[in-house]
Design an enzyme around this catalytic site. Sequence first.
Site, mmCIF file in Angstrom:
data_model
loop_
_atom_site.group_PDB
_atom_site.id
_atom_site.type_symbol
_atom_site.label_atom_id
_atom_site.label_comp_id
_atom_site.label_asym_id
_atom_site.label_seq_id
_atom_site.Cartn_x
_atom_site.Cartn_y
_atom_site.Cartn_z
ATOM 1 C CG ASP A 43 17.708 -12.141 -18.200
ATOM 2 O OD1 ASP A 43 16.603 -11.575 -18.183
ATOM 3 O OD2 ASP A 43 18.619 -11.894 -17.372
ATOM 4 C CG ASP B 236 16.789 -5.747 -16.890
ATOM 5 O OD1 ASP B 236 15.595 -5.882 -17.214
ATOM 6 O OD2 ASP B 236 17.465 -4.758 -17.228
ATOM 7 C CD GLU C 156 16.994 -5.469 -12.131
ATOM 8 O OE1 GLU C 156 16.356 -6.217 -12.883
ATOM 9 O OE2 GLU C 156 16.495 -4.426 -11.642
ATOM 10 N N GLY D 159 9.121 -7.623 -13.015
ATOM 11 C CA GLY D 159 8.164 -6.662 -13.563
ATOM 12 C C GLY D 159 8.099 -5.447 -12.664
ATOM 13 N N GLY D 160 8.350 -4.268 -13.252
ATOM 14 C CA GLY D 160 8.400 -3.048 -12.440
ATOM 15 C C GLY D 160 7.070 -2.717 -11.779
ATOM 16 C CE LYS D 161 2.529 -2.845 -15.988
ATOM 17 N NZ LYS D 161 3.657 -2.931 -16.938
ATOM 18 C CG HIS E 280 6.461 0.649 -14.634
ATOM 19 N ND1 HIS E 280 6.391 0.192 -15.930
ATOM 20 C CD2 HIS E 280 7.575 0.098 -14.087
ATOM 21 C CE1 HIS E 280 7.400 -0.609 -16.167
ATOM 22 N NE2 HIS E 280 8.134 -0.681 -15.059
ATOM 23 C CE LYS F 82 12.413 1.098 -13.794
ATOM 24 N NZ LYS F 82 12.497 -0.037 -14.752
ATOM 25 C CB THR G 212 13.863 -9.326 -21.071
ATOM 26 O OG1 THR G 212 13.941 -8.457 -19.937
ATOM 27 C CG2 THR G 212 13.216 -8.549 -22.225
ATOM 28 C CG ASN H 211 13.129 -0.253 -19.862
ATOM 29 O OD1 ASN H 211 12.978 0.932 -20.170
ATOM 30 N ND2 ASN H 211 12.593 -0.789 -18.783
HETATM 31 C C1 XBP Z 1 14.310 -8.053 -14.820
HETATM 32 C C2 XBP Z 1 13.031 -7.557 -14.279
HETATM 33 C C3 XBP Z 1 12.485 -6.258 -14.760
HETATM 34 C C4 XBP Z 1 13.422 -5.138 -14.342
HETATM 35 C C5 XBP Z 1 12.708 -3.816 -14.314
HETATM 36 O O1 XBP Z 1 14.005 -8.539 -16.090
HETATM 37 O O2 XBP Z 1 12.427 -8.247 -13.494
HETATM 38 O O3 XBP Z 1 11.224 -6.085 -14.158
HETATM 39 O O4 XBP Z 1 13.854 -5.379 -13.005
HETATM 40 O O5 XBP Z 1 12.204 -3.532 -15.607
HETATM 41 P P1 XBP Z 1 14.909 -9.691 -16.804
HETATM 42 P P2 XBP Z 1 10.697 -3.023 -15.754
HETATM 43 O O6 XBP Z 1 15.970 -10.155 -15.797
HETATM 44 O O7 XBP Z 1 13.921 -10.762 -17.154
HETATM 45 O O8 XBP Z 1 15.529 -9.002 -17.988
HETATM 46 O O9 XBP Z 1 10.503 -1.938 -14.714
HETATM 47 O O10 XBP Z 1 10.591 -2.516 -17.168
HETATM 48 O O11 XBP Z 1 9.861 -4.251 -15.483
HETATM 49 MG MG MG Z 2 17.704 -11.115 -15.419
#
Ligand code: XBP
Ligand code: MG
Length: 251
Positions: A8, A10, A17, A51-53, A82, A85, A122, A128
């Site tokens: 993963d 983030d 985050e 997901g940001g959106k 988004h 962002k 991810t 990103n």
């Molecule tokens: C974490 C998420 C992502 C990020 C924001 O992803 O849920 O949505 O918070 O990125 P992971 P975006 O832990 O699966 O890596 O705004 O590009 O969605």
């Molecule tokens: Mg994560």
Amino acid sequence: MLKALIFDVDGTLADTERDGHRVAFNLAFAEAGLDWEWSEELYGKLLAVTGGKERIRYYLDNFRTDVTLPGDDEAAYIANLHKTKTKHYTKLLETGAIPLRTGVRRLLDEARAAGLRLAISTTTTPVNVEALLTHTLGAESMDWFEVIAAGDIVPAKKPAPDIYDYALKEMGLAAEDCLAFEDSLNGIFSSSGANLKTIVTVNGYTKEDDFSKATLVLDNLGEPDKSFTVMAGDDHGASFVNLELLQALAK
Ligand code: XBP
Ligand code: MG
């Protein structure tokens, strides 16, 4: 036989985050002239949705029913917001503001030296991932990962297993040949939904979550001179995550 590690991004490769995505969302809202401000506390609640959106939509539906978006295409408005962002987020990563978490670089190097295959699964947007890898490991690190499964490439984001199923299919591997690395409840539901044994490294937002589906729960991957703390699972006598421990966990 352990053949591949699937990471993963983030919260797992880097703690992105609170000081990364959250800040980028707020910069995008300000640029759009919106009075939306995601505090650290509110963002912790919004992380329930990946997901940001999708997270912006969730915020509007659950916290800002007072808001009517301009224009007649809400999805397009959110997608555009988004995009802004993502621009701010990748710029933040360029400054080196978000380093890799403990043990990540070392484990990637060990895995590559031992010929283990690597992949990423991810929810975040592909650009990103490229920005994080490039600015922490160098541009060539994009090639270390056979598959970078990210964002909208699958119909359903985490906690659905789609993004892990996609990576396994693209690699032609069975779940039992691999281990997954995650940080969150949505993440462990996704990886375990794809039948992957999963090592969880918790972070500020997820340390209270119930990771009973995980094979091992740690505060971080550790280093030879900085042992990890085990929250749950069998560390097989190890004090940091190395290939020997991963082979034992994969059995
Ligand atoms: C974490 C998420 C992502 C990020 C924001 O992803 O849920 O949505 O918070 O990125 P992971 P975006 O832990 O699966 O890596 O705004 O590009 O969605
Ligand atoms: Mg994560």
